[in-house]
Design a protein around this motif. Structure first.
Motif, PDB file in Angstrom:
ATOM      1  N   ARG A   6       0.825  -1.203   0.000  1.00 40.48           N
ATOM      2  CA  ARG A   6       0.000   0.000   0.000  1.00 40.48           C
ATOM      3  C   ARG A   6       0.855   1.248   0.000  1.00 40.48           C
ATOM      4  NH1 ARG A   6      -4.117  -0.934   4.919  1.00 40.48           N
ATOM      5  NH2 ARG A   6      -2.175  -1.641   5.850  1.00 40.48           N
ATOM      6  N   THR A   7       1.881   1.253   0.853  1.00 40.66           N
ATOM      7  CA  THR A   7       2.730   2.428   1.003  1.00 40.66           C
ATOM      8  C   THR A   7       4.181   1.998   1.110  1.00 40.66           C
ATOM      9  OG1 THR A   7       0.961   3.495   2.272  1.00 40.66           O
ATOM     10  CG2 THR A   7       3.135   4.518   2.360  1.00 40.66           C
ATOM     11  N   PRO A   8       5.062   2.492   0.271  1.00 41.43           N
ATOM     12  CA  PRO A   8       6.485   2.177   0.434  1.00 41.43           C
ATOM     13  C   PRO A   8       7.032   2.899   1.660  1.00 41.43           C
ATOM     14  CG  PRO A   8       6.220   3.812  -1.287  1.00 41.43           C
ATOM     15  CD  PRO A   8       4.832   3.407  -0.869  1.00 41.43           C
ATOM     16  N   ARG A   9       8.083   2.373   2.230  1.00 41.02           N
ATOM     17  CA  ARG A   9       8.739   2.978   3.390  1.00 41.02           C
ATOM     18  C   ARG A   9      10.178   3.336   3.024  1.00 41.02           C
ATOM     19  NH1 ARG A   9       4.359   3.896   6.711  1.00 41.02           N
ATOM     20  NH2 ARG A   9       3.304   1.965   7.279  1.00 41.02           N
ATOM     21  N   TRP A  10      10.696   4.369   3.669  1.00 40.25           N
ATOM     22  CA  TRP A  10      12.103   4.679   3.502  1.00 40.25           C
ATOM     23  C   TRP A  10      12.940   3.585   4.160  1.00 40.25           C
ATOM     24  CZ3 TRP A  10      14.363   8.150   0.441  1.00 40.25           C
ATOM     25  CH2 TRP A  10      13.587   9.191  -0.050  1.00 40.25           C
ATOM     26  N   THR A  11      13.910   3.083   3.441  1.00 38.65           N
ATOM     27  CA  THR A  11      14.828   2.080   3.970  1.00 38.65           C
ATOM     28  C   THR A  11      16.202   2.713   4.172  1.00 38.65           C
ATOM     29  OG1 THR A  11      15.398   1.336   1.739  1.00 38.65           O
ATOM     30  CG2 THR A  11      13.616   0.170   2.867  1.00 38.65           C
ATOM     31  N   ILE A  12      17.005   2.065   4.990  1.00 39.42           N
ATOM     32  CA  ILE A  12      18.305   2.606   5.367  1.00 39.42           C
ATOM     33  C   ILE A  12      19.402   1.957   4.530  1.00 39.42           C
ATOM     34  CG2 ILE A  12      19.941   2.912   7.275  1.00 39.42           C
ATOM     35  CD1 ILE A  12      17.504   2.576   9.155  1.00 39.42           C
ATOM     36  N   CYS A  57      17.991  12.907   3.632  1.00 38.79           N
ATOM     37  CA  CYS A  57      16.990  12.309   2.743  1.00 38.79           C
ATOM     38  C   CYS A  57      17.506  12.252   1.309  1.00 38.79           C
ATOM     39  CB  CYS A  57      15.695  13.108   2.824  1.00 38.79           C
ATOM     40  SG  CYS A  57      14.365  12.478   1.781  1.00 38.79           S
ATOM     41  N   ASN A  58      18.093  13.351   0.848  1.00 38.51           N
ATOM     42  CA  ASN A  58      18.635  13.392  -0.515  1.00 38.51           C
ATOM     43  C   ASN A  58      19.814  12.443  -0.677  1.00 38.51           C
ATOM     44  OD1 ASN A  58      16.851  15.281  -1.690  1.00 38.51           O
ATOM     45  ND2 ASN A  58      17.938  16.972  -0.726  1.00 38.51           N
ATOM     46  N   LEU A  59      20.618  12.293   0.382  1.00 33.69           N
ATOM     47  CA  LEU A  59      21.729  11.346   0.324  1.00 33.69           C
ATOM     48  C   LEU A  59      21.224   9.909   0.262  1.00 33.69           C
ATOM     49  CD1 LEU A  59      24.281  12.900   2.863  1.00 33.69           C
ATOM     50  CD2 LEU A  59      24.476  12.812   0.364  1.00 33.69           C
ATOM     51  N   PHE A  60      20.166   9.609   1.023  1.00 38.35           N
ATOM     52  CA  PHE A  60      19.550   8.278   0.958  1.00 38.35           C
ATOM     53  C   PHE A  60      19.068   8.001  -0.465  1.00 38.35           C
ATOM     54  CE2 PHE A  60      18.175   6.560   5.339  1.00 38.35           C
ATOM     55  CZ  PHE A  60      19.370   6.943   5.916  1.00 38.35           C
ATOM     56  N   LEU A  61      18.391   8.978  -1.040  1.00 38.02           N
ATOM     57  CA  LEU A  61      17.856   8.812  -2.380  1.00 38.02           C
ATOM     58  C   LEU A  61      18.985   8.586  -3.383  1.00 38.02           C
ATOM     59  CD1 LEU A  61      15.368   8.820  -4.165  1.00 38.02           C
ATOM     60  CD2 LEU A  61      15.533  11.311  -4.310  1.00 38.02           C
ATOM     61  N   GLN A 119      22.281   4.744  -6.610  1.00 42.11           N
ATOM     62  CA  GLN A 119      23.592   4.142  -6.890  1.00 42.11           C
ATOM     63  C   GLN A 119      23.526   2.628  -6.719  1.00 42.11           C
ATOM     64  OE1 GLN A 119      25.017   6.985  -8.487  1.00 42.11           O
ATOM     65  NE2 GLN A 119      26.823   5.878  -7.768  1.00 42.11           N
ATOM     66  N   ASP A 120      22.874   2.180  -5.668  1.00 40.14           N
ATOM     67  CA  ASP A 120      22.769   0.745  -5.413  1.00 40.14           C
ATOM     68  C   ASP A 120      21.943   0.045  -6.484  1.00 40.14           C
ATOM     69  OD1 ASP A 120      24.259   1.131  -3.122  1.00 40.14           O
ATOM     70  OD2 ASP A 120      22.528   1.166  -1.779  1.00 40.14           O
ATOM     71  N   ILE A 164       9.915   4.441  -3.907  1.00 36.69           N
ATOM     72  CA  ILE A 164      10.492   5.537  -3.134  1.00 36.69           C
ATOM     73  C   ILE A 164       9.357   6.384  -2.567  1.00 36.69           C
ATOM     74  CG2 ILE A 164      11.927   7.592  -3.179  1.00 36.69           C
ATOM     75  CD1 ILE A 164      13.527   5.059  -3.488  1.00 36.69           C
ATOM     76  N   PRO A 165       9.260   6.496  -1.245  1.00 42.35           N
ATOM     77  CA  PRO A 165       8.175   7.286  -0.638  1.00 42.35           C
ATOM     78  C   PRO A 165       8.425   8.781  -0.850  1.00 42.35           C
ATOM     79  CG  PRO A 165       9.243   5.804   0.942  1.00 42.35           C
ATOM     80  CD  PRO A 165      10.128   5.889  -0.243  1.00 42.35           C
ATOM     81  N   PRO A 166       7.427   9.602  -0.569  1.00 45.26           N
ATOM     82  CA  PRO A 166       7.633  11.056  -0.620  1.00 45.26           C
ATOM     83  C   PRO A 166       8.611  11.491   0.459  1.00 45.26           C
ATOM     84  CG  PRO A 166       5.490  10.531   0.312  1.00 45.26           C
ATOM     85  CD  PRO A 166       6.046   9.251  -0.231  1.00 45.26           C
ATOM     86  N   LYS A 167       9.341  12.569   0.185  1.00 44.88           N
ATOM     87  CA  LYS A 167      10.328  13.062   1.148  1.00 44.88           C
ATOM     88  C   LYS A 167       9.679  13.474   2.463  1.00 44.88           C
ATOM     89  CE  LYS A 167      13.741  14.596  -2.271  1.00 44.88           C
ATOM     90  NZ  LYS A 167      14.537  15.753  -2.789  1.00 44.88           N
ATOM     91  N   SER A 168       8.443  13.911   2.393  1.00 45.19           N
ATOM     92  CA  SER A 168       7.739  14.343   3.607  1.00 45.19           C
ATOM     93  C   SER A 168       7.517  13.191   4.589  1.00 45.19           C
ATOM     94  CB  SER A 168       6.391  14.968   3.236  1.00 45.19           C
ATOM     95  OG  SER A 168       5.576  14.020   2.550  1.00 45.19           O
ATOM     96  N   GLN A 169       7.650  11.968   4.123  1.00 44.38           N
ATOM     97  CA  GLN A 169       7.429  10.786   4.949  1.00 44.38           C
ATOM     98  C   GLN A 169       8.723  10.313   5.616  1.00 44.38           C
ATOM     99  OE1 GLN A 169       4.950   7.726   2.986  1.00 44.38           O
ATOM    100  NE2 GLN A 169       6.273   6.185   3.919  1.00 44.38           N
ATOM    101  N   PHE A 170       9.834  10.940   5.264  1.00 41.49           N
ATOM    102  CA  PHE A 170      11.154  10.445   5.660  1.00 41.49           C
ATOM    103  C   PHE A 170      11.292  10.265   7.169  1.00 41.49           C
ATOM    104  CE2 PHE A 170      15.767  11.059   6.457  1.00 41.49           C
ATOM    105  CZ  PHE A 170      16.257  10.018   5.700  1.00 41.49           C
ATOM    106  N   MET A 171      11.017  11.306   7.948  1.00 38.36           N
ATOM    107  CA  MET A 171      11.209  11.228   9.392  1.00 38.36           C
ATOM    108  C   MET A 171      10.203  10.285  10.059  1.00 38.36           C
ATOM    109  SD  MET A 171      13.861  12.826   9.973  1.00 38.36           S
ATOM    110  CE  MET A 171      13.776  12.592  11.729  1.00 38.36           C
ATOM    111  N   ALA A 172       8.987  10.276   9.551  1.00 45.07           N
ATOM    112  CA  ALA A 172       7.952   9.430  10.157  1.00 45.07           C
ATOM    113  C   ALA A 172       8.277   7.944  10.020  1.00 45.07           C
ATOM    114  CB  ALA A 172       6.598   9.728   9.513  1.00 45.07           C
TER     115      ALA A 172
END
Length: 508
Positions: free
Chosen positions: A197-203, A254-258, A263-264, A279-287
């Motif tokens: 349903r919703t992608p999540r930011w991964t590390i 966030c931009n470095l993660f992206l 690159q990966d 890739i989720p929206p940047k606004s979701q990064f901290m949440a």
């Protein structure tokens, strides 16, 4: 010191239970671990083959027992179990296996514990260390329309990566298990479709070639993390008065993660928009930095970019004979569906109903300092402050409980403790992506939480001082908390902690 003679029971011999038992024992208590299964390890005994620790080995060790053997940067499940067994031997812990808790009965002296095998024992204090998912292998199996019509296989766990071979696989979810299964499936399956349903930011494991733990586990990085409680004046200044610095820092990250994910993915001449669906929206990064934040599996983004994995944003509404149907009506054919929807939430049926009701909360129990429910006497919890430096969190949480039990510092009133826990719970709801056990974790706010526990106990939170540079810029490891137990014991013998005031306002 009458309470020093109390017997302590730890329910669960996973990593949190082992950590707690060792701390209570070092503080002079007679401790018994009760484990429902035949071996130590908890969830590590229930996980799937091929799983590895998301954290790195240096961040996942007991403060006074470094890894005694060489292991990978991200140890395998087998190595984690080997390490835990060696820790139990090193700490000389007493464990009763095949003891599944059936009931707890409170009395003025503590708790009477009854187990399913018929044994019964009395303890002055009990620590619940059954983890966020005490159901073990009871993975969630949500029901969808027409599941009975489906002719393929529905799985929630695997015994081997070979189950994917030559299959047309659909993986549902976006947590660690789903990402692992989708990645592994793409290596041997005919087709792999990843639905969420919703992608999540991964590390990223490495960020611009730098081990991600080095900047984020140093105070310069961890202090930038928004939290329900500031533990230093600098954090208060940054987050309350200079939020533009904090926001700018995380926009950069966030931009470095992206950039790193691209690159990966080894895009080459491939249009970078191919990753947009995952890739989720940047606004979701901290949440997304909640307790279930996932480390990006090696090659996941590469397989997405090179069509080894076909991603779909959508919600499963039903099954049909040959696959699943999304809410938009799209049919996804598959002869194997992996439902990666987490584990069953914990329950506390063994507690008296008048106490169990305080813990049955959506999101998991809301505890004061993630350690105690003020309305339940002589009961604590281990591992309910789950986070990126989990073992140190469990150890310091246990020491905090000992200090509270021994009344060596002044707890706030019951009303204030409940209000504090409610504020933390509300903060998480307002600032974190949903998770079924969100109340049972501190995750990336581990440093603030550790500091607050130390402040409560009147012990210095500055574990690298007098080296100011190291304190600010060097990565914190669990070994930085080596010796804290000794400090507590020495201070408790020399000083009356009764004068220490509660710090409930810190998490307001």
């Amino acid at each position: 010191m009458e309470k020093k003679k109390a017997k302590v029971a730890i329910i669960g011999a996973g990593v949190s239970g082992i950590a707690a038992a060792n701390v209570w024992k070092k503080c002079g208590y007679e401790v018994t671990l009760f484990e429902a299964s035949e071996q130590v390890g908890g969830q590590w005994n229930q996980t799937y083959p091929g799983v590895s620790l998301q954290n790195t080995a240096p961040q996942y060790q007991f403060s006074e027992f470094p890894w005694p053997f060489k292991t990978d940067r991200h140890p395998s499940g087998e190595d984690v179990l080997k390490y835990l067994n060696q820790a139990v031997e090193e700490f000389a812990l007493t464990i009763q296996f095949n003891h599944r808790l059936k009931a707890m009965t409170a009395d003025p002296q503590g708790w009477q514990l009854t187990f399913e095998n018929g044994n019964s024992h009395h303890f002055g204090y009990v620590v619940i260390a059954t983890g966020q998912y005490p159901g073990g292998d009871q993975k969630r199996l949500p029901r969808f329309n027409n599941m009975d019509l489906y002719q393929g296989d529905i799985i929630t766990n695997i015994d081997s990566k070979e189950v994917f071979k030559d299959k047309n696989v659909a993986v549902i979810g976006f947590g660690k298990t789903a990402l692992d299964f989708a990645t592994w499936s793409s290596e041997t399956a005919n087709t792999t479709k990843h639905i969420f349903r919703t992608p999540r930011w991964t590390i990223p494991d490495y960020l611009l070639g730098i081990d991600y733990t080095k900047p984020f586990f140093a105070r310069i990085g961890s202090g930038m993390m928004p939290s329900w409680g500031a533990s230093t004046w600098m954090q208060k200044l940054l987050h309350n008065r200079l939020p533009f610095i904090v926001n700018g820092f995380w926009r950069l990250i966030c931009n470095l993660f992206l950039y790193q994910h691209r690159q990966d993915a080894k895009l080459g001449s491939i249009e970078k928009k191919v990753l947009d669906v995952v890739i989720p929206p940047k606004s979701q990064f901290m949440a997304d930095f909640r307790s279930a934040s996932a480390l990006a599996p090696k090659r996941y983004y590469e397989y997405i970019a090179h069509q080894g994995i076909s991603p779909y944003r959508g919600e499963v509404s039903a099954f049909y004979e040959d696959g699943i149907i999304l809410s938009d009506g799209q049919k996804i054919p598959a002869d194997m569906v992996c439902l990666c929807c987490g584990n069953e939430a914990p329950n506390y049926d063994y507690l008296p109903k008048k106490y169990a009701q305080f813990l049955q909360i959506n999101g998991g129990p809301s505890l004061y300092r993630h350690q105690i429910e003020p309305r339940i006497p002589n009961l604590g919890f281990a591992g309910y402050n789950h986070g990126f430096m989990h073992i140190a969190l469990a150890e310091m949480g246990a020491l905090w409980q000992i200090a509270a039990y021994e009344q060596t510092f002044q707890l706030p009133s019951e009303e204030d403790m409940l209000a504090s826990a409610a504020r933390v719970m509300q903060w998480k709801k307002d600032h974190s992506s949903y998770e079924s056990t969100i109340n049972m974790a501190v995750n990336t706010r581990y440093q603030q939480h550790l500091d607050i526990l130390m402040q409560d106990m009147g012990i210095s939170q500055w574990r690298k001082m007098p080296n100011v540079f190291a304190e600010v810029f060097s990565r914190y490891d669990p070994t930085d908390y080596k010796g804290v137990i000794k400090e507590y014991l020495t201070k408790s013998q020399q000083t009356s902690f009764g004068a220490i005031k509660p710090t409930v306002a810190v998490d307001a």
